[in-house]
Design a protein around this motif. Structure first.
Motif, PDB file in Angstrom:
ATOM      1  N   ASP A 227      -1.527  -1.956   0.288  1.00 23.42           N
ATOM      2  CA  ASP A 227      -0.623  -0.977   0.658  1.00 23.42           C
ATOM      3  C   ASP A 227       0.654  -1.398   1.253  1.00 23.42           C
ATOM      4  OD1 ASP A 227      -2.251   1.109  -0.543  1.00 23.42           O
ATOM      5  OD2 ASP A 227      -3.528   1.006   1.255  1.00 23.42           O
ATOM      6  N   GLY A 251      -3.105   4.645  -7.237  1.00 19.73           N
ATOM      7  CA  GLY A 251      -3.066   4.789  -5.823  1.00 19.73           C
ATOM      8  C   GLY A 251      -1.693   4.760  -5.240  1.00 19.73           C
ATOM      9  N   ALA A 252      -1.371   5.398  -3.942  1.00 18.61           N
ATOM     10  CA  ALA A 252      -0.052   5.356  -3.350  1.00 18.61           C
ATOM     11  C   ALA A 252       0.846   6.203  -3.922  1.00 18.61           C
ATOM     12  CB  ALA A 252       0.205   4.036  -3.092  1.00 18.61           C
ATOM     13  N   VAL A 253       0.431   7.295  -4.572  1.00 19.20           N
ATOM     14  CA  VAL A 253       1.619   8.137  -5.232  1.00 19.20           C
ATOM     15  C   VAL A 253       1.461   9.420  -4.526  1.00 19.20           C
ATOM     16  CG1 VAL A 253       1.841   7.076  -7.067  1.00 19.20           C
ATOM     17  CG2 VAL A 253       0.236   8.749  -7.168  1.00 19.20           C
ATOM     18  N   SER A 254       0.713   9.794  -3.679  1.00 18.67           N
ATOM     19  CA  SER A 254       0.451  11.173  -2.941  1.00 18.67           C
ATOM     20  C   SER A 254       1.674  11.440  -2.141  1.00 18.67           C
ATOM     21  CB  SER A 254      -0.854  11.512  -2.707  1.00 18.67           C
ATOM     22  OG  SER A 254      -0.794  12.646  -2.375  1.00 18.67           O
ATOM     23  N   ASP A 259       1.465   6.129   1.115  1.00 14.43           N
ATOM     24  CA  ASP A 259       1.832   6.253  -0.336  1.00 14.43           C
ATOM     25  C   ASP A 259       3.335   5.872  -0.563  1.00 14.43           C
ATOM     26  OD1 ASP A 259      -0.778   7.253  -0.910  1.00 14.43           O
ATOM     27  OD2 ASP A 259      -0.312   9.316  -0.311  1.00 14.43           O
ATOM     28  N   PRO A 300      -2.870   8.670  -9.631  1.00 13.83           N
ATOM     29  CA  PRO A 300      -3.593   8.803  -8.163  1.00 13.83           C
ATOM     30  C   PRO A 300      -4.929   7.761  -8.235  1.00 13.83           C
ATOM     31  CG  PRO A 300      -3.085  10.987  -9.127  1.00 13.83           C
ATOM     32  CD  PRO A 300      -2.711   9.819 -10.116  1.00 13.83           C
TER      33      PRO A 300
END
Length: 415
Positions: A227, A251-254, A259, A300
């Motif tokens: 991350d 991952g890391a798109v919220s 994110d 996600p």
């Protein structure tokens, strides 16, 4: 947040068919041009049976007739000319010129044999109609026929046909090159490694890699990224160097502290087309175009969310890159109904089977939470409930999609 249909329009606008190339046929390729036959199949009249070739004319021959055996023809023998009589013949052997029917070996009585024990004279024990047991040249495919259409995906039957007709090269759309990046410092790639506190195994990586291949893509880079924006930038440069035309991350798109992908893409100069779609699971999904023209999908990290993102967003892009028309779902009755709690488009792990009367029907599996993996292993379809729909009664018609756009449903009876 936008609706699914609007998102799909943007994807199809950005996803362009890849160049057409001539390649040796292999499984998974999608034809960009139709294929026409340069020869007949079968290439000559041949026997469908082991037996005896005869000349019977328009009237045929009747049981009891006797023939001298004047020759023999095996598969692979060159063209021969018969001067009458009967010829012993093997399955697939070329019919000698002058003969026009075959009687199976079990329907003849051998009256005499020569010094080598080969039949010399036979008696027919059954009538022989004109053309019996002949495979005519061009009966399967005629020279000049279009025998495979553009948009056909090559698999075993198509490869068999191309081989039979001597087609060494086909025009196909180039295979989309895909980079797969799984983000998360908690991810462990090695299945033999013991998990530390707070760690989980990277299950999205192998699932998505296999689905990308089944969807017609080639994974040219697969990497797990922490991350961290700098690590992401390095991985994106590696994807560019590998020639990726589509980059897929998980991952890391919220909206959490870690994110980072939306901001990282902006720093790279990417054009963000949408971020968040009115679907479940997978609402935070992101779609962008990179400065070099490559497509980027940020999915996600929950397993079902990644699976839905690939199936209903990435695969339509791959389909367009392969020159295929948009996909159309099946419409099937829903067994047991479904209670819908939110005004979103739902993509549900489902199972399609035959009922007791041989009719297809779909049902929604238990365990629809986005973290659940086991139901994916038991599903053979996606059941889609539109955003505008409410609760569905038993027997309501729903849209049903196979696991992948180039895969079919694997069916069994209801258990």
């Amino acid at each position: 947040m936008i609706g699914y249909d609007e998102a799909l329009v943007l994807i199809q606008r950005e996803a362009k068919p890849l160049p057409v190339v001539s390649r040796t046929p292999v499984p998974g390729q999608v034809l960009a041009e139709p294929v026409h036959s340069g020869e007949d199949l079968p290439p000559f009249d041949n026997s469908a049976m082991d037996g005896f070739a005869l000349r019977v004319g328009d009237a045929g021959a009747v049981a009891g007739g006797e023939f001298e055996v004047l020759g023999a023809q095996a598969a692979g023998d060159a063209q021969a000319v018969a001067q009458g009589g009967a010829w012993e013949i093997m399955t697939g052997a070329r019919i000698p010129d002058g003969l026009d029917a075959v009687i199976p070996v079990e329907q003849v009585e051998v009256l005499a044999r020569d010094g080598d024990g080969k039949p010399a004279r036979i008696r027919l024990q059954a009538d022989v109609p004109p053309g019996q047991h002949l495979r005519r040249h061009g009966e399967d495919v005629r020279k000049g026929d279009r025998f495979l259409a553009a948009g056909t995906r090559l698999d075993a039957p198509q490869l068999m046909l191309l081989a039979a007709l001597g087609v060494p090269l086909v025009d196909v759309h180039a295979t989309p090159r895909v980079a797969l990046l799984n983000t998360g410092r908690e991810l462990v790639d090695d299945p033999a490694q013991a998990l530390g506190s707070g760690e989980i195994r990277n299950s999205n990586g192998p699932y998505l890699a296999r689905r990308i291949e089944q969807a017609g893509g080639e994974v040219v880079l697969r990497q797990t990224v922490s991350d961290d924006a700098e690590a992401f930038f390095i991985a994106m440069e590696q994807a560019r160097s590998a020639g990726a035309e589509l980059v897929l991350s998980t991952g890391a798109v919220s909206m959490g502290r870690y994110d980072f992908i939306p901001d990282a893409l902006r720093k790279l100069g990417a054009t963000l087309h949408f971020h968040k779609v009115a679907i479940r699971p997978g609402k935070p999904l992101l779609f962008a175009t990179l400065p070099n023209g490559a497509l980027f999908f940020g999915l996600p990290g929950n397993p079902a969310s990644s699976a839905v993102g690939l199936r209903f967003f990435v695969e339509p892009a791959l389909r367009a890159m392969l020159g295929l028309a948009p996909e159309r779902p099946l419409r099937l009755p829903l067994l047991g109904g479904y209670r819908k709690r939110h005004a979103l488009r739902f993509h549900l792990k489902g199972h399609v089977a035959l009922d007791g009367e041989g009719r297809l029907q779909a049902r929604v599996l238990p365990g629809q939470e986005s973290f659940r993996i086991a139901p994916l292993a038991h599903s053979n379809a996606w059941v889609v409930v539109d955003a505008a729909a409410g609760d569905l009664p038993d027997g309501a018609l729903v849209d049903v999609y196979p696991p992948g756009h180039l895969l079919g449903l694997q069916l069994q009876g209801q258990g």
